[in-house]
Design a protein around this motif. Structure first.
Motif, PDB file in Angstrom:
ATOM      1  N   TRP A   1     -17.274  -6.283  39.610  1.00 45.11           N
ATOM      2  CA  TRP A   1     -17.869  -7.537  40.068  1.00 45.11           C
ATOM      3  C   TRP A   1     -18.082  -8.539  38.934  1.00 45.11           C
ATOM      4  CZ3 TRP A   1     -17.617  -9.976  44.247  1.00 45.11           C
ATOM      5  CH2 TRP A   1     -18.470 -11.036  44.552  1.00 45.11           C
ATOM      6  N   THR A   2     -19.006  -8.276  38.020  1.00 41.76           N
ATOM      7  CA  THR A   2     -19.237  -9.203  36.897  1.00 41.76           C
ATOM      8  C   THR A   2     -19.112  -8.433  35.580  1.00 41.76           C
ATOM      9  OG1 THR A   2     -21.623  -8.810  37.101  1.00 41.76           O
ATOM     10  CG2 THR A   2     -20.712 -10.776  38.189  1.00 41.76           C
ATOM     11  N   PRO A   3     -17.889  -8.153  35.142  1.00 42.88           N
ATOM     12  CA  PRO A   3     -17.706  -7.397  33.902  1.00 42.88           C
ATOM     13  C   PRO A   3     -18.208  -8.172  32.687  1.00 42.88           C
ATOM     14  CG  PRO A   3     -15.622  -8.342  34.633  1.00 42.88           C
ATOM     15  CD  PRO A   3     -16.611  -8.576  35.725  1.00 42.88           C
ATOM     16  N   SER A   4     -18.677  -7.442  31.699  1.00 44.13           N
ATOM     17  CA  SER A   4     -19.155  -8.067  30.467  1.00 44.13           C
ATOM     18  C   SER A   4     -17.980  -8.588  29.645  1.00 44.13           C
ATOM     19  CB  SER A   4     -19.945  -7.045  29.642  1.00 44.13           C
ATOM     20  OG  SER A   4     -19.079  -5.998  29.205  1.00 44.13           O
ATOM     21  N   THR A   5     -18.296  -9.407  28.653  1.00 48.11           N
ATOM     22  CA  THR A   5     -17.249  -9.934  27.775  1.00 48.11           C
ATOM     23  C   THR A   5     -16.516  -8.796  27.085  1.00 48.11           C
ATOM     24  OG1 THR A   5     -18.535 -11.949  27.387  1.00 48.11           O
ATOM     25  CG2 THR A   5     -16.802 -11.425  25.800  1.00 48.11           C
ATOM     26  N   ARG A   6     -17.250  -7.785  26.665  1.00 45.01           N
ATOM     27  CA  ARG A   6     -16.623  -6.648  25.982  1.00 45.01           C
ATOM     28  C   ARG A   6     -15.692  -5.890  26.919  1.00 45.01           C
ATOM     29  NH1 ARG A   6     -17.636  -4.945  21.116  1.00 45.01           N
ATOM     30  NH2 ARG A   6     -17.021  -2.861  20.433  1.00 45.01           N
ATOM     31  N   THR A   7     -16.124  -5.727  28.179  1.00 46.57           N
ATOM     32  CA  THR A   7     -15.269  -5.045  29.160  1.00 46.57           C
ATOM     33  C   THR A   7     -13.991  -5.843  29.405  1.00 46.57           C
ATOM     34  OG1 THR A   7     -17.166  -4.014  30.264  1.00 46.57           O
ATOM     35  CG2 THR A   7     -15.119  -4.201  31.530  1.00 46.57           C
ATOM     36  N   MET A   8     -14.122  -7.151  29.505  1.00 48.04           N
ATOM     37  CA  MET A   8     -12.933  -7.988  29.707  1.00 48.04           C
ATOM     38  C   MET A   8     -11.988  -7.892  28.507  1.00 48.04           C
ATOM     39  SD  MET A   8     -14.324 -11.390  31.724  1.00 48.04           S
ATOM     40  CE  MET A   8     -15.683 -11.764  30.616  1.00 48.04           C
TER      41      MET A   8
ATOM     42  N   ALA B   1       1.493  -8.061  30.664  1.00 47.26           N
ATOM     43  CA  ALA B   1       1.368  -9.317  29.923  1.00 47.26           C
ATOM     44  C   ALA B   1       0.560 -10.354  30.709  1.00 47.26           C
ATOM     45  CB  ALA B   1       2.748  -9.861  29.592  1.00 47.26           C
ATOM     46  N   LEU B   2       0.841 -10.483  32.005  1.00 47.58           N
ATOM     47  CA  LEU B   2       0.120 -11.459  32.824  1.00 47.58           C
ATOM     48  C   LEU B   2      -1.350 -11.088  32.979  1.00 47.58           C
ATOM     49  CD1 LEU B   2       2.761 -12.095  35.654  1.00 47.58           C
ATOM     50  CD2 LEU B   2       2.160 -13.633  33.771  1.00 47.58           C
ATOM     51  N   ALA B   3      -1.607  -9.822  33.289  1.00 46.69           N
ATOM     52  CA  ALA B   3      -2.992  -9.394  33.479  1.00 46.69           C
ATOM     53  C   ALA B   3      -3.772  -9.456  32.167  1.00 46.69           C
ATOM     54  CB  ALA B   3      -3.024  -7.974  34.047  1.00 46.69           C
ATOM     55  N   GLY B   4      -3.149  -9.012  31.081  1.00 45.89           N
ATOM     56  CA  GLY B   4      -3.827  -9.026  29.790  1.00 45.89           C
ATOM     57  C   GLY B   4      -4.189 -10.428  29.349  1.00 45.89           C
ATOM     58  N   THR B   5      -3.279 -11.378  29.550  1.00 48.82           N
ATOM     59  CA  THR B   5      -3.551 -12.766  29.179  1.00 48.82           C
ATOM     60  C   THR B   5      -4.684 -13.344  30.014  1.00 48.82           C
ATOM     61  OG1 THR B   5      -1.239 -13.080  28.514  1.00 48.82           O
ATOM     62  CG2 THR B   5      -2.533 -15.064  28.949  1.00 48.82           C
ATOM     63  N   THR B   6      -4.716 -12.996  31.305  1.00 52.11           N
ATOM     64  CA  THR B   6      -5.785 -13.484  32.191  1.00 52.11           C
ATOM     65  C   THR B   6      -7.142 -12.928  31.770  1.00 52.11           C
ATOM     66  OG1 THR B   6      -4.209 -13.621  34.030  1.00 52.11           O
ATOM     67  CG2 THR B   6      -6.552 -13.639  34.582  1.00 52.11           C
ATOM     68  N   TRP B   7      -7.191 -11.627  31.490  1.00 52.99           N
ATOM     69  CA  TRP B   7      -8.443 -11.022  31.021  1.00 52.99           C
ATOM     70  C   TRP B   7      -8.886 -11.653  29.698  1.00 52.99           C
ATOM     71  CZ3 TRP B   7     -11.718  -8.492  33.807  1.00 52.99           C
ATOM     72  CH2 TRP B   7     -11.303  -7.631  34.831  1.00 52.99           C
ATOM     73  N   PHE B   8      -7.940 -11.908  28.824  1.00 55.09           N
ATOM     74  CA  PHE B   8      -8.288 -12.466  27.521  1.00 55.09           C
ATOM     75  C   PHE B   8      -8.811 -13.892  27.662  1.00 55.09           C
ATOM     76  CE2 PHE B   8      -7.641 -13.936  23.170  1.00 55.09           C
ATOM     77  CZ  PHE B   8      -8.152 -12.852  22.469  1.00 55.09           C
ATOM     78  N   LEU B   9      -8.260 -14.644  28.623  1.00 51.99           N
ATOM     79  CA  LEU B   9      -8.767 -15.986  28.897  1.00 51.99           C
ATOM     80  C   LEU B   9     -10.228 -15.915  29.345  1.00 51.99           C
ATOM     81  CD1 LEU B   9      -8.492 -19.036  29.400  1.00 51.99           C
ATOM     82  CD2 LEU B   9      -7.545 -18.491  31.658  1.00 51.99           C
ATOM     83  N   ALA B  10     -10.519 -15.009  30.273  1.00 48.60           N
ATOM     84  CA  ALA B  10     -11.898 -14.859  30.758  1.00 48.60           C
ATOM     85  C   ALA B  10     -12.842 -14.433  29.633  1.00 48.60           C
ATOM     86  CB  ALA B  10     -11.927 -13.845  31.896  1.00 48.60           C
ATOM     87  N   ALA B  11     -12.371 -13.512  28.775  1.00 50.23           N
ATOM     88  CA  ALA B  11     -13.217 -13.041  27.677  1.00 50.23           C
ATOM     89  C   ALA B  11     -13.477 -14.155  26.669  1.00 50.23           C
ATOM     90  CB  ALA B  11     -12.555 -11.854  26.986  1.00 50.23           C
TER      91      ALA B  11
ATOM     92  N   ILE C   1     -13.490 -17.434  27.238  1.00 46.79           N
ATOM     93  CA  ILE C   1     -14.386 -18.427  27.834  1.00 46.79           C
ATOM     94  C   ILE C   1     -15.837 -17.979  27.724  1.00 46.79           C
ATOM     95  CG2 ILE C   1     -15.080 -19.485  30.032  1.00 46.79           C
ATOM     96  CD1 ILE C   1     -12.127 -19.563  30.796  1.00 46.79           C
ATOM     97  N   SER C   2     -16.072 -16.685  27.881  1.00 43.33           N
ATOM     98  CA  SER C   2     -17.444 -16.170  27.921  1.00 43.33           C
ATOM     99  C   SER C   2     -17.999 -15.780  26.548  1.00 43.33           C
ATOM    100  CB  SER C   2     -17.522 -14.957  28.847  1.00 43.33           C
ATOM    101  OG  SER C   2     -16.722 -13.899  28.348  1.00 43.33           O
ATOM    102  N   THR C   3     -17.168 -15.837  25.499  1.00 43.65           N
ATOM    103  CA  THR C   3     -17.656 -15.408  24.194  1.00 43.65           C
ATOM    104  C   THR C   3     -18.558 -16.477  23.568  1.00 43.65           C
ATOM    105  OG1 THR C   3     -16.991 -14.514  22.051  1.00 43.65           O
ATOM    106  CG2 THR C   3     -15.730 -16.365  22.857  1.00 43.65           C
ATOM    107  N   HIS C   4     -19.525 -16.014  22.757  1.00 47.41           N
ATOM    108  CA  HIS C   4     -20.451 -16.926  22.083  1.00 47.41           C
ATOM    109  C   HIS C   4     -20.257 -16.886  20.573  1.00 47.41           C
ATOM    110  CE1 HIS C   4     -22.499 -17.577  25.865  1.00 47.41           C
ATOM    111  NE2 HIS C   4     -22.652 -16.268  26.026  1.00 47.41           N
ATOM    112  N   ASN C   5     -19.262 -16.116  20.133  1.00 45.40           N
ATOM    113  CA  ASN C   5     -18.952 -16.023  18.713  1.00 45.40           C
ATOM    114  C   ASN C   5     -17.944 -17.123  18.376  1.00 45.40           C
ATOM    115  OD1 ASN C   5     -17.597 -15.326  16.251  1.00 45.40           O
ATOM    116  ND2 ASN C   5     -18.477 -13.275  16.405  1.00 45.40           N
ATOM    117  N   THR C   6     -18.367 -18.113  17.577  1.00 40.27           N
ATOM    118  CA  THR C   6     -17.519 -19.287  17.321  1.00 40.27           C
ATOM    119  C   THR C   6     -16.205 -18.904  16.655  1.00 40.27           C
ATOM    120  OG1 THR C   6     -19.504 -20.671  17.079  1.00 40.27           O
ATOM    121  CG2 THR C   6     -17.413 -21.557  16.235  1.00 40.27           C
ATOM    122  N   ARG C   7     -16.275 -18.083  15.610  1.00 43.36           N
ATOM    123  CA  ARG C   7     -15.034 -17.696  14.918  1.00 43.36           C
ATOM    124  C   ARG C   7     -14.119 -16.901  15.835  1.00 43.36           C
ATOM    125  NH1 ARG C   7     -16.274 -14.721   9.474  1.00 43.36           N
ATOM    126  NH2 ARG C   7     -17.757 -13.638  10.836  1.00 43.36           N
ATOM    127  N   GLN C   8     -14.716 -16.004  16.622  1.00 42.10           N
ATOM    128  CA  GLN C   8     -13.917 -15.200  17.546  1.00 42.10           C
ATOM    129  C   GLN C   8     -13.301 -16.082  18.630  1.00 42.10           C
ATOM    130  OE1 GLN C   8     -16.127 -12.094  19.477  1.00 42.10           O
ATOM    131  NE2 GLN C   8     -14.343 -10.773  19.699  1.00 42.10           N
TER     132      GLN C   8
END
Length: 415
Positions: free
Chosen positions: A50-57, A113-123, A125-132
């Motif tokens: 449902w609402t996975p964490s940034t780390r899970t994504m 490739a498609l799924a991984g890129t989508t998950w990485f986009l979501a992760a 967007i939700s990250t709060h680490n500026t450098r990351q």
């Protein structure tokens, strides 16, 4: 060597029922089913969490992108074929028919490739680490470029550019992924997965070497390349060769002869690279990695097969015809075979395939290959047809037969 214009009058069997025929449509081929299955599995995970964490994504992105890379690894490809062709011919034909589609494994690469890129986009967007996040957006831009240039409209028109972007972009993306992961205080699992992916990418290049090649040019259209650098590949495998290893690679079917060391490649004029190769006759070429299984390896799943080839498509068929591991019948349509490929090669083919149908297109014109394939399948009592030709004709033969309930196989040009 036989030809007969009367063969054109053969009636094809009726089409299968509409629903079954729909499942044989090119848009529903196993390649597309596999990438859709990967996307559905990821969607199911998202729905369950449902609402996975940034780390899970981030973990899901890593898992999917690892799948995309490993599905293209040569040892993994050979493993896929070994597992699929392990089934005995006593198994039901429907099961073996499906196992024979193992060469559609590229769908796993696309789906990952498609799924991984989508998950990485979501992760990202939700990250709060500026450098990351900065590294993440750079990586996403690169992944988007790789995916966009891999789509058929670009890839078919600019294949050389696609290959370079895929190679150098992939290496850069891997470096950025390492940077992104290390910025997140990774655990041993993330580091281990990335290490495996990196080793997988590097492994073929660790076997990069320049080897001597002896070339025989029976006509301006084709070259027979002979290699003897200590390797005798298995029948049905392919070798990638290059004159500039960082620019482009071209794969050709290996033709080992039973009881002989080394192997041959049949290289026909089909573009700028092959044209220059035939004209220049280089003394050495680059090779890398290991020999990799190709579509015709699925022959062992069947009691008898028909090989359908046009032009230089005889190359991938020849090692199987020579090895004679499975009873087979050849249908080969080509222009003036002896003038184009030389008497020695044609005689070698006829020695192991005395009942082959060799259609000289310069004398009889282009035949209806679906009808010729069906007639050989019917008369020989075969269980399957394997077609090695250009893209258009391969689709015509494979889908023309499968819509009539006949197992048929041919390359899908996904790499």
């Amino acid at each position: 060597m036989t030809t007969s214009l009367e063969r054109q009058a053969t009636d094809l069997p009726p089409l299968t029922p509409r629903l079954r025929r729909l499942l044989k449509h090119p848009r529903l081929m196993h390649y597309n089913r596999l990438w859709a299955l990967v996307l559905l599995a990821n969607g199911a995970f998202l729905w369950a969490s449902w609402t996975p964490s940034t780390r899970t994504m981030s973990h899901m992105a890593l898992a999917d992108l690892a799948l995309a890379v490993l599905a293209r690894q040569q040892y993994v490809i050979n493993l896929f074929f070994r597992l699929a062709t392990w089934a005995p011919t006593s198994w039901p034909l429907k099961v073996r028919w499906t196992l024979g589609k193992v060469y559609h494994f590229g769908g796993l690469h696309v789906g990952g490739a498609l799924a991984g890129t989508t998950w990485f986009l979501a992760a990202t967007i939700s990250t709060h680490n500026t450098r990351q996040a900065t590294v993440g957006w750079a990586l996403l831009t690169l992944l988007t470029l790789i995916i966009a240039t891999a789509l058929p409209p670009f890839r078919s028109r600019h294949h050389d550019h696609f290959e370079k972007i895929h190679r150098f972009g992939g290496w850069t993306a891997l470096a950025l992924f390492w940077t992104h992961t290390l910025l997140s205080s990774p655990g041993p699992v993330e580091v281990s997965v990335l290490a495996v992916v990196t080793f997988s990418v590097a492994l073929p290049w660790l076997r990069l070497r320049k080897v001597a090649v002896r070339l025989e040019r029976p006509s301006p259209h084709v070259v027979l390349a002979r290699f003897d650098h200590g390797e005798t590949p298995f029948a049905g495998s392919s070798t990638a060769i290059s004159r500039s290893p960082l620019k482009e690679w071209h794969s050709f079917a290996n033709v080992p002869a039973p009881g002989e060391l080394g192997f041959r490649l049949t290289i026909s004029r089909a573009g700028d690279w092959t044209g220059a190769f035939i004209d220049d006759l280089p003394e050495k070429v680059w090779v890398k990695g290991i020999t990799t299984a190709g579509v015709a390896n699925i022959e062992t799943l069947f009691t008898k097969v028909v090989y359908v080839a046009t032009g230089s498509g005889i190359g991938p068929c020849l090692p199987h015809l020579l090895a004679a591991e499975v009873p087979s019948r050849l249908v080969w349509a080509t222009r003036d075979p002896r003038t184009t490929y030389g008497d020695a090669l044609v005689d070698e083919i006829l020695a192991v395939q005395p009942d082959a149908l060799v259609w000289d297109t310069s004398r009889h014109g282009k035949p209806d290959m679906v009808r010729l394939a069906y007639e050989a399948y019917r008369d020989f009592g075969a269980e399957a047809v394997i077609c090695i030709s250009n893209k258009k004709l391969t689709w015509q033969v494979v889908h023309g037969l499968e819509r009539r309930g006949i197992p048929a196989y041919g390359a899908i040009w996904d790499s």
